[in-house]
Design an enzyme around this catalytic site. Sequence first.
Site, PDB file in Angstrom:
ATOM      1  CB  ALA A   8      -0.788   0.083   1.174  1.00  0.00           C
ATOM      2  CG  MET A   9       3.605   1.594  -2.516  1.00  0.00           C
ATOM      3  SD  MET A   9       4.722   1.440  -4.116  1.00  0.00           S
ATOM      4  CE  MET A   9       6.013   2.696  -3.528  1.00  0.00           C
ATOM      5  CB  SER A  10       0.789   6.921   1.295  1.00  0.00           C
ATOM      6  OG  SER A  10       2.223   7.070   1.765  1.00  0.00           O
ATOM      7  CB  VAL A  13       9.674   8.871   3.721  1.00  0.00           C
ATOM      8  CG1 VAL A  13       9.179   9.068   5.109  1.00  0.00           C
ATOM      9  CG2 VAL A  13      11.022   8.012   3.730  1.00  0.00           C
ATOM     10  CB  SER A  15       4.084   3.336   1.602  1.00  0.00           C
ATOM     11  OG  SER A  15       4.290   4.776   0.931  1.00  0.00           O
ATOM     12  CG  MET A  35      -6.848   3.367  -0.958  1.00  0.00           C
ATOM     13  SD  MET A  35      -6.990   2.311   0.449  1.00  0.00           S
ATOM     14  CE  MET A  35      -5.893   3.070   1.722  1.00  0.00           C
ATOM     15  CB  CYS A 100      -9.527   5.167   7.160  1.00  0.00           C
ATOM     16  SG  CYS A 100      -8.891   5.255   5.666  1.00  0.00           S
ATOM     17  CB  CYS A 194      -6.602  12.488   4.212  1.00  0.00           C
ATOM     18  SG  CYS A 194      -8.162  11.553   4.100  1.00  0.00           S
TER      19      CYS A 194
END
Length: 358
Positions: A8-10, A13, A15, A35, A100, A194
């Site tokens: 899961a890459m946001s 740094v 992820s 995502m 979430c 967010c």
Amino acid sequence: MRKTVIVAMSGGVDSSVVAYLLKKQGEYNVVGLFMKNWGEQDENGECTATKDFRDVERIAEQLSIPYYTVSFSKEYKERVFSRFLREYANGYTPNPDVLCNREIKFDLLQKKVLELKGDFLATGHYCRGGADGTGLSRGIDPNKDQSYFLCGTPKDALSNVLFPLGGMYKTEVRRIAQEAGLATATKKDSTGICFIGKRPFKSFLEQFVADSPGDIIDFDTQQVVGRHEGAHYYTIGQRRGLNIGGMEKPCYVLSKNMEKNIVYIVRGEDHPLLYRQELLAKELNWFVPLQEPMICSAKVRYRSPDEKCSVYPLEDGTVKVIFDVPVKAVTPGQTVAFYQGDICLGGGVIEVPMIHQL
């Protein structure tokens, strides 16, 4: 045959380092997954999905890994944001990050992992457990531990999850990113909720929940000491933003009567009514069998210290939590997480009567 891990890459740094470490191990086929839960913000917003996705692209190119993107914006608004607004309008203080994780990251995202034929899901959370079968434990970095935010996520939903950063300190993660030359090595950590970004919370909330002016009353004297624009803007223990002058001691929000639209305050940070000896918790999630009573510690908000307590199950499925020492500003709607040492036992949502209801 190598197993596939979906990271899961946001665009941050953490992820990025997760993807780097897993690729470096050489044991997995590493696939990135970005995502998107929230659309672009207005002129004051800071939730920059497009910029974050570009950083994911840069990292994926650096590491030579494939990547995908998925949008859960509709589901996020239905399952997280709508509840967030509803709870605030009813006088509670919900934690959208906990929601979430339970509703999106470890439910919908897990289904996407299956679609991509992934064996594991890896995230940048600073906690331990998951796929090793031990449930959930704190990360070793006390300043970054995120087990609190996962305490409401079912154990089964974590059974295939890897937490590569759980045994690392943030300084080490930054160092690895810099030594590897990752594009996100110096990127600042995201903070706050967010969908709010850097906007003042009140200015955000008033876009969705109408103002409702009412009285601010000193609970001890029952005298009106000010006016508010809506009781839903305030949370238990709040000091700033009350706009009450002429008091010898600072004022703190003690309670809210949503039916009469009254905010009650007390004077002095050590006022005894700000402290509670017990609370009820609902919507419970357990990583271990609940014993009676369970002697443990509880965290009533993310940055609060652990408080020693006893947990008693009730017939209606809730639990009563009795603290060894009274705890300040126990807030209805917030998350409570239970621990024994570093092991997270589970968590729930605080349900405690307002002082004026007692």
